[in-house]
Design an enzyme around this catalytic site. Structure first.
Site, PDB file in Angstrom:
ATOM      1  N   GLY A  25       2.402  -6.047   3.261  1.00  0.00           N
ATOM      2  CA  GLY A  25       0.914  -5.854   3.470  1.00  0.00           C
ATOM      3  C   GLY A  25       0.416  -7.059   3.028  1.00  0.00           C
ATOM      4  CG  ASP A  74       6.892   3.323 -10.079  1.00  0.00           C
ATOM      5  OD1 ASP A  74       5.693   3.330  -9.897  1.00  0.00           O
ATOM      6  OD2 ASP A  74       7.448   4.476 -10.087  1.00  0.00           O
ATOM      7  CE1 TYR A  87      -6.558   4.650  -1.214  1.00  0.00           C
ATOM      8  CE2 TYR A  87      -8.491   4.604   0.252  1.00  0.00           C
ATOM      9  CZ  TYR A  87      -7.697   3.978  -0.486  1.00  0.00           C
ATOM     10  OH  TYR A  87      -7.340   2.769  -0.285  1.00  0.00           O
ATOM     11  CG  MET A  89      -3.535   3.586   3.554  1.00  0.00           C
ATOM     12  SD  MET A  89      -4.516   3.072   1.948  1.00  0.00           S
ATOM     13  CE  MET A  89      -2.996   3.355   0.968  1.00  0.00           C
TER      14      MET A  89
END
Length: 228
Positions: free
Chosen positions: A12, A58, A150, A187
């Site tokens: 992305g 992560d 979100y 997304m």
């Protein structure tokens, strides 16, 4: 040559930022959960003459962030992009909510950028730039329902970046959050307005133009201030 660290670098917008900074001759530390699974990024690194290095990180895990940051060495970091994030449940949750999902989203979208910032803070000197990916859905000016977890996580991130900006003002660090636009990513979906390259080009241009007076702000991908 700048030293740049980018989370979520395997795909992305983040992957496009890697390419843009490489084209400028910058040294890019590409941080992602699964370096072995990022074929395009690995190819890019192999052909970069050492300018792109891959490191497992992560952002939802304390030990992983510390280990990943340590693997990048001890040199100064000029630009830190906090890109990695998750959307969680995008349906309305007013009647019920999956709070395990909420914990995961906040851990990734809010705690994650804070972990990364703290891990690299000793290497952020005067003039260093921290750019975290927020979203317009986290702004009080966003007039649409849904996206509760979100939106709440991105609103928290915007406020966190303001706190970081205020708290590091005397060190000369510039910290902002940015709305990347509606982008054709996993997304955003294929129907979105912008390609990842278009968003990345705008964000890279914004980052290069940042001044101390802009620290703490929330901006659109094209450099315009975003009300929040």
């Amino acid at each position: 040559m700048a030293n740049v660290a980018i989370t979520g670098a395997g795909r992305g917008i983040a992957l496009e930022l890697v390419k843009l900074h490489l084209a400028k001759g910058d040294h890019v530390h590409a941080l992602l959960r699964d370096p072995d699974g990022a074929a395009e990024l690995n190819k890019l690194a192999a052909e970069s003459g050492g300018l792109v290095t891959l490191h497992a990180m992560d952002v939802a895990d304390d030990a992983s962030v510390k280990a990943g940051a340590a693997q990048t060495g001890e040199g100064a970091i000029d630009v830190l992009y906090n890109v990695a994030g998750v959307s969680g449940n995008t349906e309305t949750e007013l009647e019920s909510a999956d709070f395990a999902d909420w914990l995961e989203v906040f851990n990734t979208n809010v705690n994650g950028p804070m972990r990364v910032f703290q891990a690299f803070l000793p290497r952020l000197g005067s003039g260093a730039k921290v750019v975290s990916f927020g979203s317009q859905v986290g702004a009080s000016t966003w007039p649409y329902p849904g996206y509760e977890v979100y939106a709440a996580s991105k609103a928290a991130l915007h406020r966190l970046m303001l706190s970081i900006a205020l708290g590091t003002k005397d060190r000369g660090i510039i910290a902002i959050s940015v709305h990347p636009g509606w982008v054709q990513t996993q997304m955003g979906g294929p129907q979105a307005d912008l390609t990842p390259r278009e968003s990345a080009e705008g964000i890279a241009a914004l980052t290069s133009s940042l001044t101390p007076e802009m620290s703490g702000g929330f901006y659109k991908w094209n450099g315009e201030p975003h009300a929040w």
